[in-house]
Structure formats: C-alpha cells, structure tokens
Scaffold this motif. Sequence first.
Motif: not given
Length: 414
Positions: A282-285, A299, A302-305
């Motif tokens: 999980d890379k956050g928003t 994506y 609303q989160h980038w992985y």
Amino acid sequence: MIVKPFKGIRPPRELVEQVESRPYDVLDSEEARAEAGDNEKSLYHIIKPEIDFPVGTSEYDPRVYERAAENFQKFQDKGWLVQDAREHYYIYAQTMAGKTQYGLVVCAHTDDYMQGRIKKHELTRRDKEEDRMKHVRVNNANIEPVFFAYPDNDVLNALLMRYAATEPEYDFIAPIDGFRHQFWVVSADDDIALITAEFKKMPTMYIADGHHRSAAAALVGAEKQKQNPNHRGDEEYNFFMAVCFQASQLTILDYNRVVKDLNGLTSEQFLDKLQQIFTVEDKGTDIYKPQQLHEFSLYLDQHWYSLKAKEGTYDNSDPIGVLDVDISSRLILDQILNIGDLRSSQRIDFVGGLRGLGELKRRVDSGEMRAALALYPVSMQQIMDIADSGKIMPPKATWFEPKLRSGLVIHKLS
C-alpha cells in the motif's frame, strides 16, 4: 531496405500552420470538427472529411471518401498544397520536454513490407485496413506518413545534425500538443545518394506506429501492380511515405488500463488474489508510478498500491512473456477479472501515458471505473526483439509520443 526520394506535395511556408493537423486516428469526428472550426485550409477536410457533412454522418459513408478526393484536389488548385518540382528526401524533427528526435521522410518499398523486411509488432484489423485502402485509392496518394524505427546509424545521424544546424523550412509549436515541429528539405544530390545508400545496407526497419496505414499502402500498391500489364517495379505506386527515426531516439510512454468492475469480487477479495501472484504494498493516497519492469501501480478505493510480479510468473527468455502488458493481461485481467479479449471487452478501457496517472485517478474517483492499472513502459528494444522473433505484441501495448503531424508533406502514387 529500398527507399527513394519523392516529389512531395506540401504547404507553402506561410500556410503550414493552417494546413497541418493531428493524425486521423487520434481524434474523433467531433474533435476534428472543433479543431478545424472555420479554417477551410485544415487538413481535416481531407483526412476527416465527414466534418463537411451534418453531425452524425458516418466516416465510412461513400460520399465522405469522395469528398476527401475533392478537397485534396481543391487544396492543390488553390495553392494550399504545392508539389515540389524535384524529388527530395525530407527531415522532420519533433521536440517534446526538451528532447528532439530527427526523422528522415522517405518512400519505402511495398515489397519490403510484403516480404517482412519492414517488421510489424501488432495485428491489424481488416475493417481498418479497408478504410485506409479506400482513402489511399480515392486520393491516389499517401496523405499521412507512417512511423518507422531503424537501428542507429552514425552516418545518417551526422547528416541529420548537419541539417539541424541550418534554418528549417517549417518551424512551429503545434497548438494542441504544445510540441515543436521542424522540417527541412534535403535537395543536395550527394545527400540524397547517401541516404539511399545507407538505407540499402539495412536488413530491416520496424513499424513503430501506423500498422493499418502501412498495410493499406502496401495492399493498394499490390492492387496497382496487378492492374498494370507493363509493371516494372519502380512505379510510384510501389512506394509509400514513412518518417524513419533512429530507434534510440524514440520515446514510448506507458499505456494504462482502467476496468469497470472487479468481476464480482470485493476490494479485499481482489487484493487477496493479487497477493498470491504479486508482492503488494500500500503506497497511500499520493499518485504512485511504477519504478521498474514487472512492477505495476494499482489504484483502488482512493489508494495506490505497488504490485511486483513474483519470480516464476513470467519468462524472461520469451520476448512476449517478459512484457508487463502480457503479465498484467494473463495474471490480472484474464485470470482474476475474467477479461479475456482486450480488443472487444466493454469492461476495460485504455489510457495513453501522455494523460498521466492523474487521468486514471480521475476516472476511478468519478465512479465511471472501479480500478486502474498503470504499467511500466515497453522499450524500443523489446519491440524490435518481438518483431524480429515474428511474434505479435498484446493489444494496446505501446504509446509513442509525440505523434507525427499530418500535412507537412504528401506522397502521390503517380
């Protein structure tokens, strides 16, 4: 490779910015109508002539092809397009983000295409081929060039740099893409002979962009050969117009995917399935771009992985199996989401890298799409390896930028 110079048909210097346009296949009819506006000199009247008819007229209507030919003749009658008196090669340079690539505009031989020396990496669709064949036939011309790559060549590069130091015939910033486009005429006999000789040494060239235009030009050439009882092989219809760039200069952008649903899975179930094949982080928003081959950005909610393909899920010795477009198609789109045929599925769409990852986020956040997948770009070396192996890339794998502007020069088939 057999190439030859040709008597280009092109706009006078003072009219080039009114005539030139984007290629026919990067915009729809309504965008072409809007861009042409009330400019009667716009090339869209030849390459998207449905804009001359009421909104909703099919671009495949027979009247539309006829109008293309009428407009092409009108442009010549009015002096908006003028044929050079002598055969030339031409140089076309494009500058994007401070980087310039220099292409040689040549006429390539249809036999080199038919016999596989001009190599392709994409499948073509017969309906699209037939559309472009009708356009070539009715105009008896290649109105728009195709886009080739050739192995780096020091002799040709020296010639290109010599011309680049002189004043170009055309030099403008295109209004839509914001890129700089420059154009020179190669008229010295020694330079023309040099270009012909250097291409003759090349065993292959590669289609970068314009597979349908290449196929159409070669097929129309073959038709004309059959129709001519005195065919010799050097007639103008045996040749079609291409802009050829050194492979190392080309920029290939990522070509990303957005999907409408998760095949009945919840977000948690989808991520669980991904974790069996990828190392998921999980890379956050904040927008996250893949940093290397075999890494993807997802994506979702609303989160980038970050998704890193695990060892054993791909084959580095297979020119297709090593591609991220193949890995993502097999392991995510097909295996998990049950999207098998990328060409026909209504559950997926594709976003060219020039639009940026912000466009992926926008389409998911709007609710139009459920998730987005960003890929690391394919390299030109990978494309050449695939073409050399005779294999075909998965659909929607490459996005070349900048696109060639149309209308800088045209090649007549007689």
